[in-house]
Design a protein around this motif. Structure first.
Motif, PDB file in Angstrom:
ATOM      1  N   ASP A  89     -24.026 -24.586   6.851  1.00 13.05           N
ATOM      2  CA  ASP A  89     -23.103 -25.667   7.168  1.00 13.05           C
ATOM      3  C   ASP A  89     -23.833 -27.010   7.226  1.00 13.05           C
ATOM      4  O   ASP A  89     -25.020 -27.065   7.580  1.00 13.05           O
ATOM      5  CB  ASP A  89     -22.437 -25.426   8.533  1.00 13.05           C
ATOM      6  N   ASP A  90     -23.123 -28.056   6.905  1.00 12.34           N
ATOM      7  CA  ASP A  90     -23.476 -29.471   7.120  1.00 12.34           C
ATOM      8  C   ASP A  90     -24.080 -30.175   5.897  1.00 12.34           C
ATOM      9  O   ASP A  90     -23.658 -31.253   5.555  1.00 12.34           O
ATOM     10  CB  ASP A  90     -24.413 -29.677   8.331  1.00 12.34           C
ATOM     11  N   HIS A 226     -16.822 -29.431   4.004  1.00 16.32           N
ATOM     12  CA  HIS A 226     -16.959 -29.318   5.468  1.00 16.32           C
ATOM     13  C   HIS A 226     -16.443 -30.617   6.106  1.00 16.32           C
ATOM     14  O   HIS A 226     -17.061 -31.137   7.016  1.00 16.32           O
ATOM     15  CB  HIS A 226     -18.448 -29.086   5.748  1.00 16.32           C
ATOM     16  N   HIS A 230     -17.524 -34.645   9.338  1.00 14.34           N
ATOM     17  CA  HIS A 230     -17.800 -33.565  10.280  1.00 14.34           C
ATOM     18  C   HIS A 230     -17.005 -33.729  11.568  1.00 14.34           C
ATOM     19  O   HIS A 230     -17.545 -33.898  12.666  1.00 14.34           O
ATOM     20  CB  HIS A 230     -19.285 -33.457  10.612  1.00 14.34           C
TER      21      HIS A 230
HETATM   22 ZN   LIG Z   1     -21.055 -28.225  10.809  1.00 12.27          ZN
END
Ligand SMILES: [Zn+2]
Length: 328
Positions: A89-90, A226, A230
């Motif tokens: 993720d990210d 994503h 965020h």
């Molecule tokens: Zn994240």
């Protein structure tokens, strides 16, 4: 036959037996960073040597496969024993520099979900800045006053535990704030620390556009979305939620030349509203952060994932074996 190979055969047999052949269970692993990190309050980093050991173990004892294949096989009740997908993720830079070489060497496919506004902006993620500002003892006013929608919040910042409390309180508030509020608070915190730009987060940084493209060129990697900034999707006004979700798909299509298939919910937050926005944006499936196995009953917009600790391959083997067995 080496002990390792025999152990592998035994694990496979056990998984196959318990899962009743190919109807089975699968697991999705959740990583964020592959890095050696001193202060890591959210346990986002797995050290490079441990990541390499974990991937070698997956390759020899389990059945690593692309996330899309795992989801598809689950729905057709055709999951092979030991089915595992790796996700990040990210969109941290170390996914390219530290994780990719290992994934390619071990032939472990992975999906990387990126927050598109951070990629290319050259700015650190806000939670890493918060860590740098509050937990690495940068000079801050004492007390620290932060104006919020519901009035002024005040945190003392003298001692380590006071700073930790301020950090945790701000993290909680920002996590549930809309993108504009996050930006306002970060600007205020930077100014309070006497900075006119982002705080130094050392090597914690999002990929640049070129780095994302380099990562996406690998056949081992699939890129998913994503959101843009965020942000927690279900809490947002519909208009902002659509901009964050559809916008992140649009950004990736512009950057990479193809729309992303998959989405992961920031902070794992979805709920009926979040799932609806993501589905309407055209994604085929989406992952959260609740632990558990993927089976043919799993909702494709509520995929569970297992948060991977900075621990050795034995820990990961135990974690996977317990989730992949029907009793787990
Ligand atoms: Zn994240």
């Amino acid at each position: 036959v080496s002990t390792g190979a025999r152990a592998t055969a035994a694990v496979r047999r056990r998984l196959a037996g318990r899962a009743g052949g190919r109807s089975g269970r699968g697991a999705i692993l959740l990583y964020h960073r592959v890095a050696e990190v001193g202060t890591d309050p959210w346990r986002l980093a797995v050290a490079p040597e441990r990541f390499a050991e974990q991937m070698a173990m997956l390759r020899s004892e389990f059945e690593p496969m692309p996330l899309a294949e795992l989801v598809d096989a689950a729905q057709r009740r055709r999951l092979p024993p030991g089915a595992v997908a790796v996700t990040f993720d990210d969109g941290y830079r170390d996914n390219l520099t530290a994780a990719l070489p290992v994934l390619e060497r071990e032939r472990v496919p992975a999906t990387v979900f990126v927050a598109t506004r951070y990629v290319g902006a050259g700015e650190p993620f806000w939670w890493d800045e918060l860590t740098a500002l509050l937990l690495r003892r940068m000079p801050l006013p004492d007390p620290l006053d932060v104006p919020l929608e519901d009035g002024m919040r005040r945190w003392p910042t003298k001692t380590r535990s006071q700073r930790r409390a301020a950090h945790d309180g701000l993290q909680f508030l920002l996590r549930h704030g809309d993108p504009e509020r996050v930006e306002d608070v970060m600007t205020l915190l930077r100014a309070a620390a006497g900075l006119d730009g982002p705080a130094d987060t050392r090597d914690a940084s999002a990929m640049t556009i070129d780095e994302l493209r380099a990562l996406a060129r690998s056949e081992t990697i699939d890129i998913g979305a994503h959101t843009r900034t965020h942000t927690s999707v279900p809490a947002l006004d519909t208009e902002i939620a659509r901009d964050e979700v559809e916008g992140s798909a649009h950004d990736l299509e512009l950057l990479l030349g193809r729309p992303p298939m998959s989405f992961s919910y920031p902070f794992g937050d979805h709920g009926p509203r979040g799932r609806k926005v993501v589905r309407k944006a055209g994604f085929e499936f989406a992952a959260g952060t609740s632990p558990g196995a993927v089976t043919w009953l799993t909702h494709p917009f509520e995929l569970p994932r297992l948060w991977v600790e900075d621990a050795g391959p034995d820990w990961l083997r135990r974690r996977l074996t317990s989730v992949l067995s029907p009793a787990g």
